[in-house]
Design a protein around this motif. Structure first.
Motif, PDB file in Angstrom:
ATOM      1  N   GLY A 137     -28.261  35.092  27.961  1.00 49.45           N
ATOM      2  CA  GLY A 137     -29.710  35.148  27.832  1.00 49.45           C
ATOM      3  C   GLY A 137     -30.271  34.113  26.882  1.00 49.45           C
ATOM      4  O   GLY A 137     -31.459  33.758  26.964  1.00 49.45           O
ATOM      5  N   SER A 138     -29.437  33.582  25.972  1.00 50.76           N
ATOM      6  CA  SER A 138     -29.921  32.585  25.018  1.00 50.76           C
ATOM      7  C   SER A 138     -30.315  31.274  25.696  1.00 50.76           C
ATOM      8  O   SER A 138     -31.136  30.523  25.170  1.00 50.76           O
ATOM      9  N   VAL A 139     -29.723  30.982  26.866  1.00 49.18           N
ATOM     10  CA  VAL A 139     -30.022  29.716  27.548  1.00 49.18           C
ATOM     11  C   VAL A 139     -31.465  29.681  28.072  1.00 49.18           C
ATOM     12  O   VAL A 139     -32.213  28.739  27.767  1.00 49.18           O
ATOM     13  N   PRO A 140     -31.896  30.663  28.877  1.00 46.87           N
ATOM     14  CA  PRO A 140     -33.300  30.617  29.312  1.00 46.87           C
ATOM     15  C   PRO A 140     -34.292  30.737  28.161  1.00 46.87           C
ATOM     16  O   PRO A 140     -35.385  30.161  28.216  1.00 46.87           O
ATOM     17  N   VAL A 141     -33.921  31.463  27.106  1.00 46.02           N
ATOM     18  CA  VAL A 141     -34.811  31.569  25.946  1.00 46.02           C
ATOM     19  C   VAL A 141     -34.980  30.195  25.286  1.00 46.02           C
ATOM     20  O   VAL A 141     -36.100  29.777  24.955  1.00 46.02           O
ATOM     21  N   ALA A 142     -33.875  29.471  25.111  1.00 44.04           N
ATOM     22  CA  ALA A 142     -33.940  28.137  24.508  1.00 44.04           C
ATOM     23  C   ALA A 142     -34.745  27.182  25.384  1.00 44.04           C
ATOM     24  O   ALA A 142     -35.509  26.347  24.877  1.00 44.04           O
ATOM     25  N   HIS A 143     -34.583  27.300  26.719  1.00 41.96           N
ATOM     26  CA  HIS A 143     -35.366  26.443  27.615  1.00 41.96           C
ATOM     27  C   HIS A 143     -36.849  26.761  27.497  1.00 41.96           C
ATOM     28  O   HIS A 143     -37.701  25.854  27.462  1.00 41.96           O
ATOM     29  N   PHE A 144     -37.199  28.036  27.410  1.00 42.24           N
ATOM     30  CA  PHE A 144     -38.599  28.447  27.285  1.00 42.24           C
ATOM     31  C   PHE A 144     -39.202  27.896  25.990  1.00 42.24           C
ATOM     32  O   PHE A 144     -40.380  27.496  25.957  1.00 42.24           O
ATOM     33  N   LEU A 145     -38.388  27.850  24.925  1.00 39.58           N
ATOM     34  CA  LEU A 145     -38.874  27.355  23.638  1.00 39.58           C
ATOM     35  C   LEU A 145     -38.824  25.837  23.529  1.00 39.58           C
ATOM     36  O   LEU A 145     -39.277  25.272  22.526  1.00 39.58           O
ATOM     37  N   LEU A 172     -14.622  24.904  31.264  1.00 41.24           N
ATOM     38  CA  LEU A 172     -14.942  25.945  30.292  1.00 41.24           C
ATOM     39  C   LEU A 172     -14.882  27.342  30.896  1.00 41.24           C
ATOM     40  O   LEU A 172     -14.801  28.330  30.164  1.00 41.24           O
ATOM     41  N   ASP A 173     -14.928  27.444  32.232  1.00 36.86           N
ATOM     42  CA  ASP A 173     -14.753  28.741  32.884  1.00 36.86           C
ATOM     43  C   ASP A 173     -13.348  29.289  32.653  1.00 36.86           C
ATOM     44  O   ASP A 173     -13.155  30.491  32.478  1.00 36.86           O
ATOM     45  N   ALA A 174     -12.360  28.402  32.679  1.00 39.32           N
ATOM     46  CA  ALA A 174     -10.969  28.839  32.632  1.00 39.32           C
ATOM     47  C   ALA A 174     -10.303  28.638  31.281  1.00 39.32           C
ATOM     48  O   ALA A 174      -9.320  29.311  30.972  1.00 39.32           O
ATOM     49  N   LEU A 175     -10.818  27.717  30.465  1.00 37.48           N
ATOM     50  CA  LEU A 175     -10.176  27.395  29.185  1.00 37.48           C
ATOM     51  C   LEU A 175      -9.972  28.614  28.287  1.00 37.48           C
ATOM     52  O   LEU A 175      -8.914  28.744  27.650  1.00 37.48           O
ATOM     53  N   PRO A 232     -25.028  20.746  24.697  1.00 40.07           N
ATOM     54  CA  PRO A 232     -24.025  21.505  23.923  1.00 40.07           C
ATOM     55  C   PRO A 232     -24.287  23.005  23.911  1.00 40.07           C
ATOM     56  O   PRO A 232     -23.345  23.804  23.957  1.00 40.07           O
ATOM     57  N   HIS A 233     -25.565  23.406  23.857  1.00 41.45           N
ATOM     58  CA  HIS A 233     -25.898  24.835  23.900  1.00 41.45           C
ATOM     59  C   HIS A 233     -25.437  25.449  25.216  1.00 41.45           C
ATOM     60  O   HIS A 233     -24.818  26.519  25.229  1.00 41.45           O
ATOM     61  N   VAL A 234     -25.721  24.778  26.331  1.00 43.92           N
ATOM     62  CA  VAL A 234     -25.332  25.293  27.642  1.00 43.92           C
ATOM     63  C   VAL A 234     -23.820  25.431  27.730  1.00 43.92           C
ATOM     64  O   VAL A 234     -23.290  26.469  28.170  1.00 43.92           O
ATOM     65  N   LEU A 235     -23.097  24.393  27.315  1.00 45.44           N
ATOM     66  CA  LEU A 235     -21.639  24.416  27.399  1.00 45.44           C
ATOM     67  C   LEU A 235     -21.049  25.477  26.465  1.00 45.44           C
ATOM     68  O   LEU A 235     -20.096  26.172  26.830  1.00 45.44           O
ATOM     69  N   ALA A 236     -21.626  25.615  25.271  1.00 43.38           N
ATOM     70  CA  ALA A 236     -21.125  26.619  24.333  1.00 43.38           C
ATOM     71  C   ALA A 236     -21.356  28.030  24.867  1.00 43.38           C
ATOM     72  O   ALA A 236     -20.483  28.909  24.752  1.00 43.38           O
ATOM     73  N   ALA A 237     -22.519  28.262  25.472  1.00 41.55           N
ATOM     74  CA  ALA A 237     -22.802  29.581  26.044  1.00 41.55           C
ATOM     75  C   ALA A 237     -21.813  29.905  27.161  1.00 41.55           C
ATOM     76  O   ALA A 237     -21.312  31.039  27.251  1.00 41.55           O
ATOM     77  N   PHE A 263     -18.781  28.757  27.469  1.00 45.17           N
ATOM     78  CA  PHE A 263     -17.458  28.975  26.884  1.00 45.17           C
ATOM     79  C   PHE A 263     -17.349  30.359  26.249  1.00 45.17           C
ATOM     80  O   PHE A 263     -16.386  31.100  26.481  1.00 45.17           O
ATOM     81  N   VAL A 264     -18.342  30.736  25.431  1.00 47.25           N
ATOM     82  CA  VAL A 264     -18.305  32.032  24.757  1.00 47.25           C
ATOM     83  C   VAL A 264     -18.357  33.177  25.773  1.00 47.25           C
ATOM     84  O   VAL A 264     -17.650  34.181  25.638  1.00 47.25           O
ATOM     85  N   ALA A 265     -19.189  33.014  26.807  1.00 51.99           N
ATOM     86  CA  ALA A 265     -19.286  34.053  27.838  1.00 51.99           C
ATOM     87  C   ALA A 265     -17.939  34.279  28.512  1.00 51.99           C
ATOM     88  O   ALA A 265     -17.545  35.416  28.781  1.00 51.99           O
ATOM     89  N   GLN A 266     -17.215  33.194  28.774  1.00 49.66           N
ATOM     90  CA  GLN A 266     -15.909  33.341  29.405  1.00 49.66           C
ATOM     91  C   GLN A 266     -14.865  33.905  28.446  1.00 49.66           C
ATOM     92  O   GLN A 266     -13.948  34.606  28.877  1.00 49.66           O
ATOM     93  N   CYS A 267     -15.004  33.632  27.147  1.00 47.03           N
ATOM     94  CA  CYS A 267     -14.106  34.278  26.166  1.00 47.03           C
ATOM     95  C   CYS A 267     -14.270  35.793  26.215  1.00 47.03           C
ATOM     96  O   CYS A 267     -13.288  36.540  26.226  1.00 47.03           O
ATOM     97  N   LEU A 268     -15.527  36.238  26.252  1.00 53.45           N
ATOM     98  CA  LEU A 268     -15.794  37.671  26.330  1.00 53.45           C
ATOM     99  C   LEU A 268     -15.294  38.253  27.652  1.00 53.45           C
ATOM    100  O   LEU A 268     -14.742  39.354  27.695  1.00 53.45           O
ATOM    101  N   PHE A 269     -15.478  37.480  28.741  1.00 53.73           N
ATOM    102  CA  PHE A 269     -15.020  37.962  30.043  1.00 53.73           C
ATOM    103  C   PHE A 269     -13.501  38.095  30.087  1.00 53.73           C
ATOM    104  O   PHE A 269     -12.963  38.947  30.798  1.00 53.73           O
ATOM    105  N   THR A 270     -12.793  37.286  29.310  1.00 54.51           N
ATOM    106  CA  THR A 270     -11.335  37.382  29.265  1.00 54.51           C
ATOM    107  C   THR A 270     -10.901  38.764  28.770  1.00 54.51           C
ATOM    108  O   THR A 270      -9.971  39.367  29.306  1.00 54.51           O
TER     109      THR A 270
END
Length: 431
Positions: A103-111, A66-69, A117-122, A124-131
């Motif tokens: 930031g949504s990942v640590p927030v979801a863990h805290f809650l 998901l880093d490179a996809l 799927p949340h971790v993997l989606a985050a 993927f989306v982060a790398q889309c933005l980084f592209t």
């Protein structure tokens, strides 16, 4: 004034003097270092998080995929659009949105609602933005410092990056013994914010004056994409460096994708603690040394010659590292491999920046990254996970890094040999 004329004016004003005395480059450099620090935390913490939640080598390898996809899927369009848009605004916007995504990942863990799927989606989306960030970044640096100083600028960025490669993973390894990996991702979110503020503070233009009369329509974007791909594939040196990068990335991706289970199952050092952090970090020693070697080597030899010398060493060191089962020997192998691997990476990136026209920088460099990193990294990480599931982590690791041999063979049979023997001078720099 044309795009090239405006770019030449910007470069002419700032080509003299030391990079360290250039305020805007210092801000750019610091932004990249802050962002890289956060990224290194996530590179270690995210696969550990998935491995902790699932115990699956295949799902852990998926984090590397998901880093490179995203580069493979949208890299060409991100590069074409970044050549049209204001590069500074693209970089700032991508950073700010990633503050929320990561930031949504640590927030979801805290809650107490965090899922795989949340971790993997985050991721993927982060790398889309980084592209999009990367497409703008590729074009910004040559405009900011001038093509004559691109090699030195890349060495400065990668040099400190190598130090971070050494320090940050070791610190993360120690932190993982007492802190949940999702918590560490909050630090990465904050570094995105820091990067956005620093890039926003750069006063000098990161793009030449644009004069696009065509409206932004799908067919126009596709035309821009074709123009970038055509330049990449028609240029013997850029094409050859890209293929070498793709093959080397395939082996590197297999290694990174399987590193966590490899450390646990083959080296028997677990997935936290000082030994885990140290083995992960020693790659940074190679990065520091590679960055220190880039400038003196490229002043004496052409960029193509440096690539040809480094790629066989990278292949041999990668295989040797994957074969051992002792963590000390693995660490030594990773230092040597890191030097050669990152010499190839830095020289390939520098070469593309030197020979590509300014108005094509974003799309040509993202096209190159799409093939060398997006395609190569995706193939390597997917193959690593599949082979590990079908055989064993150790067999999969050795098999994947052996692709580096193909990279070395291709390089020495490619036009790079002739380019190295008869280098062309680009703005005073042997290419």
């Amino acid at each position: 004034m044309t795009d090239e004329g405006a770019g030449a004016t910007v470069r002419a004003q700032h080509v003299d003097g030391r990079l360290r005395d250039d305020r805007d480059f210092r801000l750019y450099w610091l932004a990249r270092i802050v962002s890289l620090t956060g990224s290194l935390i996530t590179v270690v913490a995210m696969p550990v998080l998935v491995y902790t939640l699932t115990g699956s080598a295949a799902l852990t390898a998926l984090t590397a995929t998901l880093d490179a996809l995203p580069y493979l899927l949208i890299g060409l369009f991100a590069g074409a659009l970044s050549d049209r848009w204001n590069r500074q605004r693209v970089m700032v916007a991508a950073d700010l949105v990633n503050v929320v995504v990561i930031g949504s990942v640590p927030v979801a863990h805290f809650l107490g609602v965090l899922t795989v799927p949340h971790v993997l989606a985050a991721g993927f989306v982060a790398q889309c933005l980084f592209t999009f960030f990367d497409g703008a970044n590729f074009g910004a640096l040559p405009v900011l410092v001038g093509r004559e100083r691109v090699g030195d600028a890349n060495a400065a960025i990668w040099g400190v990056g190598g130090v971070l490669d050494l320090v940050v993973p070791a610190g993360v390894g120690l932190a993982l013994a007492v802190v949940h990996p999702s918590t560490l991702l909050a630090v990465d979110a904050l570094t995105f914010l820091g990067s956005a503020l620093l890039v926003r503070s750069i006063r000098r233009a990161l793009s030449s004056t644009r004069d696009h009369r065509d409206p932004l329509r799908p067919r126009v974007v596709l035309r821009d994409v074709r123009e970038g791909v055509r330049f990449l594939w028609s240029h013997d040196g850029v094409r050859s460096q890209t293929v070498v990068g793709m093959l080397q990335s395939t082996g590197g991706a297999g290694f990174v994708a399987l590193f966590v289970p490899w450390a646990d199952q083959v080296l028997h050092i677990g997935t936290s603690g000082w030994r885990f952090g140290l083995v992960f970090a020693v790659w940074g020693v190679g990065g520091v040394l590679a960055s220190a070697l880039v400038s003196p080597l490229t002043r004496r030899y052409s960029v193509a010659m440096v690539t040809l010398g480094a790629i066989p060493v990278s292949a041999a060191a990668g295989i040797a590292t994957a074969l051992v089962t002792d963590w000390v020997l693995a660490s030594i192998g990773m230092v040597v491999w890191g030097i050669a691997y990152q010499l190839v990476l830095i020289t390939s990136l520098t070469y593309r920046m030197q020979v590509t026209p300014e108005h094509l920088l974003g799309r040509v460099n993202t096209a190159g990254r799409m093939l060398s990193w997006g395609l190569g990294w995706t193939l390597g990480s997917v193959a690593g996970g599949a082979l590990a599931a079908a055989t064993s982590v150790h067999v999969a690791m050795v098999s994947l890094v052996s692709v580096g041999v193909l990279a070395a063979v291709f390089a020495w049979w490619s036009p790079l040999r002739q380019i190295a023997a008869h280098p062309r001078v680009v703005n005073g720099t042997p290419a």
